[in-house]
Scaffold this motif. Structure first.
Motif, mmCIF file in Angstrom:
data_model
loop_
_atom_site.group_PDB
_atom_site.id
_atom_site.type_symbol
_atom_site.label_atom_id
_atom_site.label_comp_id
_atom_site.label_asym_id
_atom_site.label_seq_id
_atom_site.Cartn_x
_atom_site.Cartn_y
_atom_site.Cartn_z
ATOM 1 N N UNK A 12 -33.993 -15.489 -18.352
ATOM 2 C CA UNK A 12 -32.658 -15.472 -18.963
ATOM 3 C C UNK A 12 -31.977 -14.123 -18.734
ATOM 4 N N UNK A 13 -30.668 -14.164 -18.547
ATOM 5 C CA UNK A 13 -29.933 -12.945 -18.244
ATOM 6 C C UNK A 13 -28.488 -13.065 -18.707
ATOM 7 N N UNK A 14 -27.817 -11.918 -18.761
ATOM 8 C CA UNK A 14 -26.396 -11.845 -19.122
ATOM 9 C C UNK A 14 -25.732 -10.914 -18.111
ATOM 10 N N UNK A 15 -24.516 -11.228 -17.699
ATOM 11 C CA UNK A 15 -23.863 -10.391 -16.692
ATOM 12 C C UNK A 15 -23.499 -9.024 -17.275
ATOM 13 N N UNK A 16 -23.650 -8.011 -16.430
ATOM 14 C CA UNK A 16 -23.274 -6.655 -16.833
ATOM 15 C C UNK A 16 -21.792 -6.588 -17.154
ATOM 16 N N UNK A 17 -20.986 -7.384 -16.437
ATOM 17 C CA UNK A 17 -19.536 -7.384 -16.666
ATOM 18 C C UNK A 17 -19.205 -7.837 -18.076
ATOM 19 N N UNK A 18 -19.912 -8.855 -18.571
ATOM 20 C CA UNK A 18 -19.653 -9.341 -19.922
ATOM 21 C C UNK A 18 -19.955 -8.254 -20.943
ATOM 22 N N UNK A 19 -21.137 -7.668 -20.839
ATOM 23 C CA UNK A 19 -21.540 -6.644 -21.806
ATOM 24 C C UNK A 19 -20.578 -5.463 -21.765
ATOM 25 N N UNK A 20 -20.248 -5.010 -20.552
ATOM 26 C CA UNK A 20 -19.391 -3.837 -20.408
ATOM 27 C C UNK A 20 -17.982 -4.088 -20.908
ATOM 28 N N UNK A 21 -17.506 -5.332 -20.832
ATOM 29 C CA UNK A 21 -16.135 -5.627 -21.258
ATOM 30 C C UNK A 21 -15.984 -5.643 -22.777
ATOM 31 N N UNK A 22 -17.036 -6.057 -23.486
ATOM 32 C CA UNK A 22 -16.923 -6.139 -24.948
ATOM 33 C C UNK A 22 -17.391 -4.863 -25.637
ATOM 34 N N UNK A 23 -18.176 -4.053 -24.941
ATOM 35 C CA UNK A 23 -18.808 -2.907 -25.590
ATOM 36 C C UNK A 23 -17.829 -1.863 -26.127
ATOM 37 N N UNK A 24 -16.799 -1.445 -25.359
ATOM 38 C CA UNK A 24 -15.922 -0.381 -25.877
ATOM 39 C C UNK A 24 -15.269 -0.726 -27.216
ATOM 40 N N UNK A 25 -14.642 -1.911 -27.305
ATOM 41 C CA UNK A 25 -13.982 -2.293 -28.557
ATOM 42 C C UNK A 25 -14.999 -2.508 -29.677
ATOM 43 N N UNK A 26 -16.151 -3.047 -29.337
ATOM 44 C CA UNK A 26 -17.173 -3.306 -30.346
ATOM 45 C C UNK A 26 -17.685 -1.998 -30.941
ATOM 46 N N UNK A 27 -17.975 -1.033 -30.084
ATOM 47 C CA UNK A 27 -18.472 0.257 -30.568
ATOM 48 C C UNK A 27 -17.389 0.993 -31.353
ATOM 49 N N UNK A 28 -16.145 0.884 -30.910
ATOM 50 C CA UNK A 28 -15.053 1.517 -31.656
ATOM 51 C C UNK A 28 -14.914 0.888 -33.037
ATOM 52 N N UNK A 29 -15.073 -0.432 -33.109
ATOM 53 C CA UNK A 29 -14.987 -1.150 -34.389
ATOM 54 C C UNK A 29 -16.020 -0.629 -35.381
ATOM 55 N N UNK A 30 -17.228 -0.365 -34.880
ATOM 56 C CA UNK A 30 -18.304 0.108 -35.758
ATOM 57 C C UNK A 30 -18.435 1.632 -35.770
ATOM 58 N N UNK A 31 -17.536 2.316 -35.063
ATOM 59 C CA UNK A 31 -17.514 3.780 -35.006
ATOM 60 C C UNK A 31 -18.835 4.332 -34.486
ATOM 61 N N UNK A 32 -19.256 3.781 -33.367
ATOM 62 C CA UNK A 32 -20.494 4.210 -32.727
ATOM 63 C C UNK A 32 -20.178 4.823 -31.363
ATOM 64 N N UNK A 33 -21.031 5.739 -30.919
ATOM 65 C CA UNK A 33 -20.845 6.407 -29.645
ATOM 66 C C UNK A 33 -21.616 5.691 -28.547
ATOM 67 N N UNK A 34 -20.934 5.375 -27.463
ATOM 68 C CA UNK A 34 -21.548 4.624 -26.370
ATOM 69 C C UNK A 34 -22.804 5.312 -25.826
ATOM 70 N N UNK A 35 -22.700 6.613 -25.539
ATOM 71 C CA UNK A 35 -23.840 7.321 -24.945
ATOM 72 C C UNK A 35 -25.050 7.278 -25.859
ATOM 73 N N UNK A 36 -24.824 7.421 -27.154
ATOM 74 C CA UNK A 36 -25.930 7.410 -28.114
ATOM 75 C C UNK A 36 -26.586 6.034 -28.172
ATOM 76 N N UNK A 37 -25.761 5.006 -28.225
ATOM 77 C CA UNK A 37 -26.282 3.639 -28.310
ATOM 78 C C UNK A 37 -27.090 3.292 -27.060
ATOM 79 N N UNK A 38 -26.553 3.599 -25.880
ATOM 80 C CA UNK A 38 -27.264 3.291 -24.640
ATOM 81 C C UNK A 38 -28.573 4.071 -24.552
ATOM 82 N N UNK A 39 -28.555 5.319 -24.982
ATOM 83 C CA UNK A 39 -29.778 6.122 -24.929
ATOM 84 C C UNK A 39 -30.840 5.551 -25.855
#
Length: 349
Positions: A12-39
């Motif tokens: 099972x897999x999910x496209x990188x495009x899907x994850x990358x497209x929703x991540x910025x707004x999602x992290x902003x909504x929860x006030x999270x930092x992208x670099x920290x979450x990915x790390x």
């Protein structure tokens, strides 16, 4: 949320495009930092440089587990689906947008949905004056709930701008129990939302499917359909290689023989062919093996019933000291110290 390590044994897999497209707004909504979450999730941000890349479901689930632990929102899947955009689905999204009407859009969704990831399966059932659109999720439990809410909410988010003003599903259904804030769902869907239902999906008025889409473009639709067909054929022949390799490795870890020779033989490939195909994706076999071991190690360390020796054996290491050295290389600290910093497990999860 408990993620079963057995997810690693599937393709099972999910496209990188899907994850990358929703991540910025999602992290902003929860006030999270992208670099920290990915790390914290152990994901190299470079994977998003190739929109066509498919991310193994295990890695995607670990990413969303990090977000869930930080935000504590059980509606994380719902909030993810609200942030879907046409580019989230790449070619699949654009071939749907160019469709004549919702009827053709659904047909194309079902035919090409694998392009957005080898995950769930959409089914259509015509029931008189209504059409029932179901989504079959391959994952159970809380992870399945999150994926299902993201998929079905994403459907509605994607199609809402294309439908007549005020149009909405006749009903949105989820098989899981209602959340504490079910009103949030009703308010956003602008339709009845039924939990503890007998299927996951939506019911649509049959008449709505005949409504012409404002974005309809027959010429573009034929062109995009041709491209989608070529991509699907390539996917079936060669795609999802990373997930298939990781799946084969997972099945061999317990026996301590995740060698490239053994995995290549299981996949019916020569070692040279396997290494060449991985190299075209910018990967080396040892990198794939280390990545899977790291992902699984962090899941196993969340299980208090497993000690380090047991985890080492599950990962195919001969002894716990080898596992500890590898974990220090991955995380810069011992597995013991990493485990001590984990959030306390949720008894309900």
């Amino acid at each position: 949320m408990h993620i079963s390590p057995a997810v690693a044994g599937t393709d099972r897999s999910v496209s990188a495009a899907f994850v990358d497209s929703v991540l910025p707004d999602l992290l902003a909504h929860y006030r999270l930092q992208r670099a920290t979450v990915l790390e914290q999730a152990g994901i190299d941000g470079a994977v998003f440089n190739d929109p066509g890349r498919l991310l193994p479901l295990l890695d995607v689930m670990r990413l969303f587990l990090v977000i869930l632990e930080a935000c504590g929102d059980p509606g994380l899947g719902f909030e993810t689906g609200r942030r879907v955009r046409p580019r989230s689905y790449q070619v699949l999204g654009y071939v749907i947008l160019a469709s004549r009407d919702l009827d053709e859009a659904i047909e194309r969704l079902m035919r090409f949905e694998k392009l957005s990831g080898n995950l769930g399966r959409t089914e259509r059932h015509d029931e008189g004056d209504q059409v029932r659109l179901c989504w079959r999720c391959p994952v159970a439990g809380e992870p399945g709930r999150m994926l299902t809410e993201a998929a079905i909410t994403g459907w509605v988010t994607f199609m809402r701008p294309l439908m007549p003003p005020g149009a909405a599903p006749a009903e949105v259904c989820f098989r899981h129990p209602p959340p504490a804030d079910a009103a949030r769902y009703r308010d956003w869907f602008q339709a009845p939302v039924r939990f503890n239902a007998d299927f996951d999906g939506v019911r649509l008025p049959a008449a709505l499917l005949r409504h012409s889409l404002e974005s309809a473009d027959p010429g573009l639709g034929r062109m995009m359909e041709k491209e989608a067909g070529a991509l699907l054929a390539d996917f079936d022949a060669h795609g999802n290689l990373l997930s298939r390799v990781r799946s084969a490795i997972y099945r061999r870890l317990g026996s301590g023989d995740p060698s490239v020779d053994a995995v290549a033989a299981e996949l019916g490939l020569t070692v040279r062919t396997l290494q060449s195909r991985l190299q075209r994706q910018g990967l080396a076999y040892q990198e794939v093996l280390d990545g899977l071991r790291r992902s699984l190690a962090e899941l196993y360390l969340r299980d208090p019933a497993l000690n380090l020796t047991e985890i080492a054996l599950l990962l195919g290491f001969a002894e716990s000291s080898s596992f500890s050295r590898a974990f220090r290389r991955w995380r810069g600290e011992s597995p013991v110290s990493w485990r001590r910093r984990l959030p306390r497990p949720d008894p309900s999860g």
